[in-house]
Design an enzyme around this catalytic site. Structure first.
Site, short mmCIF file in Angstrom:
data_model
loop_
_atom_site.label_atom_id
_atom_site.label_comp_id
_atom_site.label_asym_id
_atom_site.label_seq_id
_atom_site.Cartn_x
_atom_site.Cartn_y
_atom_site.Cartn_z
N TYR A 86 9.09 -4.26 3.62
CA TYR A 86 10.10 -3.47 2.92
C TYR A 86 11.14 -2.88 3.86
O TYR A 86 12.28 -2.67 3.46
CB TYR A 86 9.43 -2.30 2.17
CG TYR A 86 9.00 -2.62 0.76
CD1 TYR A 86 8.15 -3.69 0.49
CD2 TYR A 86 9.43 -1.85 -0.31
CE1 TYR A 86 7.74 -3.96 -0.79
CE2 TYR A 86 9.03 -2.12 -1.60
CZ TYR A 86 8.19 -3.18 -1.84
OH TYR A 86 7.80 -3.45 -3.12
N LYS A 123 -3.28 -11.36 5.71
CA LYS A 123 -3.04 -12.80 5.68
C LYS A 123 -3.14 -13.27 7.13
O LYS A 123 -2.20 -13.83 7.72
CB LYS A 123 -1.64 -13.06 5.06
CG LYS A 123 -1.30 -14.51 4.85
CD LYS A 123 -2.12 -15.20 3.76
CE LYS A 123 -1.81 -16.69 3.73
NZ LYS A 123 -2.72 -17.46 2.86
N ASP A 155 -4.34 -13.86 -0.64
CA ASP A 155 -4.27 -14.82 -1.76
C ASP A 155 -5.59 -14.89 -2.50
O ASP A 155 -5.65 -14.78 -3.72
CB ASP A 155 -3.79 -16.21 -1.29
CG ASP A 155 -4.54 -16.75 -0.08
OD1 ASP A 155 -5.31 -15.99 0.54
OD2 ASP A 155 -4.36 -17.93 0.25
N ASP A 211 2.17 -3.67 -3.16
CA ASP A 211 3.05 -3.64 -4.33
C ASP A 211 2.52 -4.64 -5.37
O ASP A 211 2.39 -4.33 -6.55
CB ASP A 211 4.48 -4.00 -3.90
CG ASP A 211 5.44 -3.97 -5.08
OD1 ASP A 211 5.36 -3.01 -5.86
OD2 ASP A 211 6.25 -4.91 -5.21
N ASP A 230 0.01 -3.82 -8.98
CA ASP A 230 0.39 -4.19 -10.36
C ASP A 230 -0.72 -5.01 -11.01
O ASP A 230 -1.05 -4.82 -12.18
CB ASP A 230 1.70 -5.00 -10.37
CG ASP A 230 2.92 -4.11 -10.57
OD1 ASP A 230 2.87 -2.94 -10.15
OD2 ASP A 230 3.92 -4.58 -11.14
C1 IPM Z 1 6.37 0.48 -6.88
C2 IPM Z 1 7.68 -0.07 -7.35
C3 IPM Z 1 8.71 0.13 -6.24
C4 IPM Z 1 8.25 -0.64 -5.02
C5 IPM Z 1 10.14 -0.25 -6.62
C6 IPM Z 1 10.61 0.49 -7.85
C7 IPM Z 1 11.10 -0.04 -5.48
O1 IPM Z 1 7.56 -1.41 -7.70
O2 IPM Z 1 6.30 1.70 -6.60
O3 IPM Z 1 5.40 -0.28 -6.81
O4 IPM Z 1 8.50 -1.86 -4.91
O5 IPM Z 1 7.61 -0.04 -4.16
MG MG Z 2 5.59 -2.15 -7.64
#
Ligand code: IPM
Ligand code: MG
Length: 367
Positions: free
Chosen positions: A141, A191, A223, A247, A251
């Site tokens: 990032y 990785k 992975d 990230d 999710d």
């Molecule tokens: C998260 C979000 C953020 C990230 C975005 C909104 C910049 O996806 O907090 O996971 O990628 O960190």
């Molecule tokens: Mg995110």
């Protein structure tokens, strides 16, 4: 005690869920006698519209003086143009960096009443209770160079995955410490079969594990870890990983909980103790986004924000008892059948953002 809390509601449903979080803190103040001084400011799309930047320098400055920051969400279709010079998300990334909140803690807990919302066999997701720790201020990032340019053959872009020993060590330490306070198992995700940064990560993890002989360290390649997380999620307790891996995996992890609207997060600048004796400055946010489709309709689930307030009290203000009361109140109100639309099945259970929050606040604080 007196605490300074910075409030950054952001865009979409951010303001309406954060309002419930502030109401909760005010009720806690009445009950406990602690004083919360709130300062509120805009960030993300709202800041772009007003000031042309996603985060003003003064907002970052004031936030860094606060004991904790309560954050909503940023972004929305209005600001989504990929060629835009400024993006709402830049505000979030900039404040994470400015505050040095390198340790992002994302707990994932499954609720049995949400079983039907989970696209996995229920025997796989029963009683999930894991924590993902995502490195938040380095890695892919933030590594430089990070840019786009054009050469004679066309357009080129680069992002850089760079980590220093210091950055890796401090995030792994958060992992070992949290694992020590729980089931004593730490999964380090990397990785290392391809990336140099992951090989350094793995070496440091192995070295550091000598200081934590009580914690079982295991390594998983990212992975196959994505596969394991849905095939056998109960094997995990505390997981620690690079920014981008975190990230993506977080999710995926949120699917195990059944609704994004239930999951809180804490981004910390140090290692707090669970008993509240050591505090860390932190930014607290629900992990859901701005949900522009339901914004302003009273439909948003306030629980992720309310549970983020619990983490704020525990980690940044050193008030673990108040945190526990909130968490218990959330469980009770859910057991009583109150739901927002994202988690409710029957019409009669569905209440508004405010009604659900008020129930929880009443129970947690008697106000
Ligand atoms: C998260 C979000 C953020 C990230 C975005 C909104 C910049 O996806 O907090 O996971 O990628 O960190
Ligand atoms: Mg995110």
């Amino acid at each position: 005690m007196k605490f300074d809390v910075m409030v950054l509601p952001g865009d979409g449903i951010g303001p309406e869920v954060v309002e419930q979080g502030v109401k909760l803190l005010n009720a806690i103040s009445k009950k406990s006698g602690h004083t919360f001084n709130f300062e509120q400011d805009i960030i993300g799309g709202a800041a772009i519209d007003s000031y042309g930047v996603a985060l003003k320098a003064e907002t970052a400055e004031k936030s860094s003086k606060a004991d904790a920051i309560l954050f909503g969400a940023v972004g929305g279709p209005k600001w989504d143009d990929p060629t835009a010079k400024v993006r709402p998300e830049d505000g979030l990334l900039a404040i994470r960096k400015a505050l040095g909140v390198y340790a992002n803690i994302r707990p994932v807990k499954s609720y049995s009443f949400l079983k039907d919302s989970i696209p996995l066999k229920s025997e796989l997701v029963d009683d999930i209770d894991l924590i993902m720790i995502r490195e938040l201020t380095g890695g892919l990032y933030f590594g430089k160079p990070k840019k786009q340019w054009t050469n004679s053959r066309g357009r080129v872009a680069v992002d850089t995955l760079k980590y220093t020993e210091k950055e890796i060590t401090r995030i792994l330490r958060v992992g070992f410490e949290l694992a020590r306070g729980r089931n004593k198992k730490l999964t380090s995700v990397d990785k290392a079969n391809v990336l140099e940064s992951s090989r350094l990560w793995r070496q440091i993890a192995i070295e550091l594990s000598a200081e934590y002989p009580d914690v079982k360290l295991e390594h998983q390649l990212v992975d196959s870890c994505t596969m394991q997380l849905i095939q056998n999620p109960r094997q995990f307790d505390v997981m620690v990983m690079e920014n981008t891996f975190g990230d993506i995996l977080s999710d995926e992890g949120s699917v195990l909980a059944g609704s994004l609207g239930m999951l809180p997060s804490a981004s910390l600048s140090g290692i707090p103790s669970a008993d509240g004796s050591i505090k860390a400055k932190g930014l607290y946010e629900p992990i859901h986004g701005t949900a522009p489709d339901i914004a302003g309709q009273g439909k948003a689930n306030p629980i992720a924000t309310i549970l983020s307030v619990a983490l704020l009290l525990r980690y940044s203000l050193g008030l673990p008892e108040e945190a526990k009361e909130i968490e218990a109140a959330v469980d009770t109100v859910l057991a009583q059948g109150y739901r927002t639309a994202d988690i409710g099945k029957e019409e009669e259970q569905i209440v508004t953002t405010e009604e659900l929050a008020n129930k929880i606040i009443e129970l947690a604080t008697n106000y």
